[in-house]
Enzyme design. Structure first.
Site, mmCIF file in Angstrom:
data_model
loop_
_atom_site.group_PDB
_atom_site.id
_atom_site.type_symbol
_atom_site.label_atom_id
_atom_site.label_comp_id
_atom_site.label_asym_id
_atom_site.label_seq_id
_atom_site.Cartn_x
_atom_site.Cartn_y
_atom_site.Cartn_z
ATOM 1 N N GLY A 46 0.770 -1.245 0.000
ATOM 2 C CA GLY A 46 0.000 0.000 0.000
ATOM 3 C C GLY A 46 0.796 1.287 0.000
ATOM 4 C CD GLU A 100 1.216 0.567 7.139
ATOM 5 O OE1 GLU A 100 1.042 0.715 5.913
ATOM 6 O OE2 GLU A 100 0.873 -0.458 7.736
ATOM 7 C CG ASP A 101 -1.409 1.553 3.214
ATOM 8 O OD1 ASP A 101 -1.179 1.254 4.414
ATOM 9 O OD2 ASP A 101 -2.033 0.781 2.452
ATOM 10 C CG ASP A 104 -8.741 0.276 9.509
ATOM 11 O OD1 ASP A 104 -9.531 1.130 9.934
ATOM 12 O OD2 ASP A 104 -9.133 -0.817 9.039
ATOM 13 C CG PHE A 153 -12.694 0.273 2.017
ATOM 14 C CD1 PHE A 153 -11.945 -0.523 2.876
ATOM 15 C CD2 PHE A 153 -12.378 0.268 0.664
ATOM 16 C CE1 PHE A 153 -10.916 -1.313 2.388
ATOM 17 C CE2 PHE A 153 -11.350 -0.517 0.168
ATOM 18 C CZ PHE A 153 -10.626 -1.307 1.038
ATOM 19 C CB VAL A 154 -10.183 5.526 1.255
ATOM 20 C CG1 VAL A 154 -11.119 6.538 1.891
ATOM 21 C CG2 VAL A 154 -9.108 5.096 2.255
ATOM 22 C CG ASP A 160 -5.674 -3.403 -2.147
ATOM 23 O OD1 ASP A 160 -5.278 -2.967 -1.037
ATOM 24 O OD2 ASP A 160 -6.058 -4.573 -2.311
#
Ligand code: IMP
Length: 176
Positions: A46, A100-101, A104, A153-154, A160
């Site tokens: 990510g 990090e992407d 969460d 959610f994105v 992805d």
């Protein structure tokens, strides 16, 4: 609007906004780490796009490496164990910045960061493109955040949905 695997997504963060934030973050890190030759560790898949853009904007000497975190069920009841694939370089005595992407629930980093600390780096900080504060279940200290977003959610800019959408230049949010 775009459709990926039968789900609809709407534009959420533009390419321009991302570029500006990433540049600002690179300037901040360049100030904070001047003369310290930090080692960036980007977490695949990510974070590849964010890591690349952030690294290009740095104004200081720095190194970068990429790792992948794979989880498997341990034999004991402790549940999931994370293995870092590609972590074959020495971080002892280095100033490390994890890229990090998205943070969460925080589960991934909560179990990975203690593993890194075993190697006794000089310092570890965490930079993430996105953070969902409402979704956080595990204590993770985040040092640099580009965007704090709601718990929806994105996709896009490296992130992805079931392996698709990583190539989008902007970030899209699920339509509800
Ligand atoms: P955590 O361990 O719950 O913090 O999850 C982190 C990982 O879950 C991220 O590195 C992403 O790969 C994935 N993830 C969490 N939220 C999203 C999202 O909204 N879109 C895409 N991937 C996500």
């Amino acid at each position: 609007m775009i459709t990926i695997h039968n789900k609809n997504f709407v534009p959420y963060i533009s390419e321009d906004e991302i570029k500006k934030k990433v540049k600002n973050l690179a300037e901040q890190i360049s100030k904070d780490y001047d003369g310290m030759k930090p080692l960036f560790i980007a977490i695949l898949n990510g974070a590849f796009m964010f890591a690349s853009d952030l690294f290009k904007e740095l104004e200081i000497e720095a190194e970068i490496s990429f790792i992948k975190l794979a989880s498997y069920k341990g034999m004991k009841s402790t549940g999931q164990v994370l293995t870092a694939i590609g972590l074959d370089f020495d971080i002892n005595d280095r100033h490390v910045i994890i890229i990090e992407d998205i943070v969460d629930t925080g589960k991934t980093l909560h179990s990975f960061l203690p593993q890194l600390r075993h190697s006794q780096p000089k310092s570890i900080k965490l930079a993430t493109l996105l953070h969902k504060p409402e979704a956080l279940l595990f204590p993770v200290e985040i040092d640099y955040v580009c965007f704090a977003i709601p718990d929806k959610f994105v996709v896009g800019y490296g992130l992805d949905f079931d392996n698709l959408g990583r190539n989008l230049k902007e970030i899209y949010q699920i339509e509800e």
